[in-house]
Design an enzyme around this catalytic site. Structure first.
Site, PDB file in Angstrom:
ATOM      1  N   GLU A  44       0.828  -1.217   0.000  1.00 55.26           N
ATOM      2  CA  GLU A  44       0.000   0.000   0.000  1.00 55.26           C
ATOM      3  C   GLU A  44       0.853   1.253   0.000  1.00 55.26           C
ATOM      4  OE1 GLU A  44      -3.189   0.150  -1.137  1.00 55.26           O
ATOM      5  OE2 GLU A  44      -3.565  -1.361   0.397  1.00 55.26           O
ATOM      6  N   HIS A  45       0.440   2.203  -0.836  1.00 59.52           N
ATOM      7  CA  HIS A  45       1.136   3.486  -0.964  1.00 59.52           C
ATOM      8  C   HIS A  45       2.578   3.299  -1.441  1.00 59.52           C
ATOM      9  CE1 HIS A  45      -1.775   6.464   0.327  1.00 59.52           C
ATOM     10  NE2 HIS A  45      -2.199   5.603   1.230  1.00 59.52           N
ATOM     11  N   SER A  78     -27.782   1.629 -17.101  1.00 60.37           N
ATOM     12  CA  SER A  78     -27.247   0.888 -15.963  1.00 60.37           C
ATOM     13  C   SER A  78     -28.314   0.723 -14.903  1.00 60.37           C
ATOM     14  CB  SER A  78     -26.056   1.631 -15.351  1.00 60.37           C
ATOM     15  OG  SER A  78     -25.767   1.066 -14.082  1.00 60.37           O
ATOM     16  N   GLY A 133     -18.010   3.268  -6.041  1.00 63.17           N
ATOM     17  CA  GLY A 133     -17.297   4.236  -5.215  1.00 63.17           C
ATOM     18  C   GLY A 133     -16.863   3.658  -3.881  1.00 63.17           C
ATOM     19  N   GLY A 135     -14.104   1.786  -3.330  1.00 64.00           N
ATOM     20  CA  GLY A 135     -12.688   1.444  -3.275  1.00 64.00           C
ATOM     21  C   GLY A 135     -12.390   0.050  -3.814  1.00 64.00           C
ATOM     22  N   LEU A 136     -13.374  -0.588  -4.455  1.00 64.27           N
ATOM     23  CA  LEU A 136     -13.135  -1.924  -5.001  1.00 64.27           C
ATOM     24  C   LEU A 136     -13.060  -1.870  -6.527  1.00 64.27           C
ATOM     25  CD1 LEU A 136     -15.423  -3.932  -2.548  1.00 64.27           C
ATOM     26  CD2 LEU A 136     -12.941  -3.720  -2.462  1.00 64.27           C
ATOM     27  N   SER A 138     -14.947  -0.303  -9.096  1.00 66.35           N
ATOM     28  CA  SER A 138     -16.047  -0.472 -10.043  1.00 66.35           C
ATOM     29  C   SER A 138     -15.739   0.262 -11.343  1.00 66.35           C
ATOM     30  CB  SER A 138     -17.363   0.036  -9.443  1.00 66.35           C
ATOM     31  OG  SER A 138     -17.344   1.449  -9.286  1.00 66.35           O
ATOM     32  N   SER A 139     -14.988   1.354 -11.260  1.00 70.56           N
ATOM     33  CA  SER A 139     -14.715   2.132 -12.476  1.00 70.56           C
ATOM     34  C   SER A 139     -13.814   1.344 -13.426  1.00 70.56           C
ATOM     35  CB  SER A 139     -14.088   3.483 -12.129  1.00 70.56           C
ATOM     36  OG  SER A 139     -12.848   3.335 -11.479  1.00 70.56           O
ATOM     37  N   ASP A 183      -5.419  -0.916 -10.813  1.00 71.90           N
ATOM     38  CA  ASP A 183      -6.831  -1.289 -10.884  1.00 71.90           C
ATOM     39  C   ASP A 183      -7.173  -1.965 -12.208  1.00 71.90           C
ATOM     40  OD1 ASP A 183      -6.848  -0.011  -8.515  1.00 71.90           O
ATOM     41  OD2 ASP A 183      -8.152   1.648  -9.118  1.00 71.90           O
TER      42      ASP A 183
END
Ligand code: ADP
Ligand code: MG
Length: 395
Positions: A44-45, A78, A133, A135-136, A138-139, A183
């Site tokens: 992370e980071h 959607s 939205g 953090g998993l 979706s975008s 991602d």
């Protein structure tokens, strides 16, 4: 979690998707596709410090049905959006408009056109179980599934890593999010029963086995998000880059963990920079070791590494929050939990725990109850094992 395989699960959900497609007046779908969400197990980071990340695709999916149109128009619906139908025409002049979710699809279409691929018009319906939205990612899932499906619809092949980069560019240019490749790489390149080890220096990757049927990943969404007033992310990134400059290295990846204490004495480093450097250097080492011990099924050691990652993010990098600290401390004490840490950028979002699957129900109930009692908030908890990445197939 049900024991159904991904494909069985798709069969169950395909009829729902077909029904939505027909209800929209789109006729019969020609292509189906799905892309998973993702979670970062450890690392992370460190993506912007030349490090390694270790994401897994999760058992939450963006599913899409699509059919070709002959007039070059795109129409999108959607089930998760209150927006009316999104419409645009395929053209080389595509540009993002407002905050519409259609921008992600537009960005992918624009990227394919730029590659010289002739994208036709299409109708598509989206139905998703990836929290939006949350953090998993979706975008990224949305970008990936449209990329795969358009290519399948027209029978054009593209390398997965190239598609991941195309989707990353869509996120940069059409959603205004200057993200790294993790991602998009995760939701496209992941394989079932494996974690993706992505090297952020050169975007090279390997798959690391994690396929023990007795062990899984528990994702615990704190359902809080603490906005940062001080630009916490940018400040840390800039301080890490400044520390690298002072240390005379391109990225903190080059700092030898065995010489860390010595390096931390370098004149010019502030106390804050020393903490950040310590996190980054130890986190890179932990990520490499996690890959190794998971392949040996040494969950005790893997858990210790997750716990150490959390402590480092909390104390040195300082991106945790009381809710995530509460969840991590509580989970770490429980039977069947090898380790638990916050995952993602921090200041809210989710924690991830490495768990024995026979303990999941008890553990979930306990965390729900204690977290609710402490904060008055209902957490969202689910178990997953590493899933395969985005795919598309003709109906
Ligand atoms: P995350 O990727 O962590 O879920 P982002 O803010 O990066 O969060 O992306 C969320 C955005 O992606 C939403 O605001 C929406 O525009 C789009 N999106 C994701 N899933 C869907 C969906 N099922 N339907 C419509 N839009 C979606
Ligand atoms: Mg996103």
């Amino acid at each position: 979690m049900s024991e159904t395989t991904i494909l069985d699960e798709h069969e169950e959900t395909l009829s729902e998707l077909k029904a939505l497609f027909t209800e929209a007046g789109f006729g019969a779908p020609e292509v189906f596709g799905c892309a998973p969400g993702r979670v970062n197990v450890i690392g992370e980071h460190i993506d912007y410090n030349g490090g390694l990340v270790l994401p897994a695709a999760i058992d939450r999916w963006v599913r899409v049905a699509m059919s070709r149109r002959s007039d070059g128009k795109v129409r999108l619906i959607s089930a998760q959006s209150t927006d009316a139908m999104v419409e645009f025409s395929v053209s080389v002049d595509l540009a993002p408009e407002g905050k519409s979710w259609g921008n992600y699809v537009k960005g992918v279409v624009a990227g394919l056109l730029k590659e010289g691929i002739e994208v036709p018009g299409f109708d598509a319906v989206v139905n998703s179980t990836v929290p939006v939205g949350g953090g998993l990612s979706s975008s990224a899932a949305l970008e990936a599934v449209f990329g795969k499906m358009i290519l399948t619809l027209i029978g054009v092949e593209m390398e997965d890593i190239a598609l991941a980069k195309l989707c990353q560019k869509a996120e940069h240019d059409f959603a205004g999010v200057p993200c790294g490749l993790m991602d998009q790489a995760a939701v496209i390149l992941c394989e079932e029963g494996k974690l993706l080890m992505l090297d952020c220096v050169d975007d090279s990757f390997q798959h690391a086995s994690f396929d023990d049927p007795d062990w899984g990943l528990l994702i615990i969404n704190s359902c809080v998000s603490h906005e940062l007033s001080d630009g916490g992310y940018a400040a840390r990134r800039d301080a890490c880059h400044e520390a690298a400059r002072i240390l005379g290295v391109d990225t903190l990846r080059e700092v030898d963990p065995a010489k860390l204490e010595e390096v931390l004495q370098t004149p010019g480093l502030t106390e804050e920079m020393r903490r950040y450097v310590r996190h980054v250097v130890t986190e890179i080492a932990r990520t490499l070791e996690t890959v190794k011990v998971l392949s040996e099924r040494d969950y005790k050691r893997a858990g210790e590494l997750l716990n150490a990652s959390h402590a480092s993010l909390r104390d040195d990098y300082r991106v945790s929050c009381v809710e995530l600290d509460f969840i991590a401390a509580l989970a770490q004490k429980q039977e069947g939990v090898a380790g638990c840490r916050m995952t993602g950028g921090g200041f809210g979002g989710s924690a991830i725990a490495l768990v024995r699957r026979d303990c999941v129900d008890t553990l979930t109930a306990l965390i729900e109850e204690r977290y609710r009692a402490e904060f008055g908030i209902e957490p969202k908890i689910f178990e997953t094992r590493p899933m395969g990445g985005a795919r598309a197939w003709m109906a």
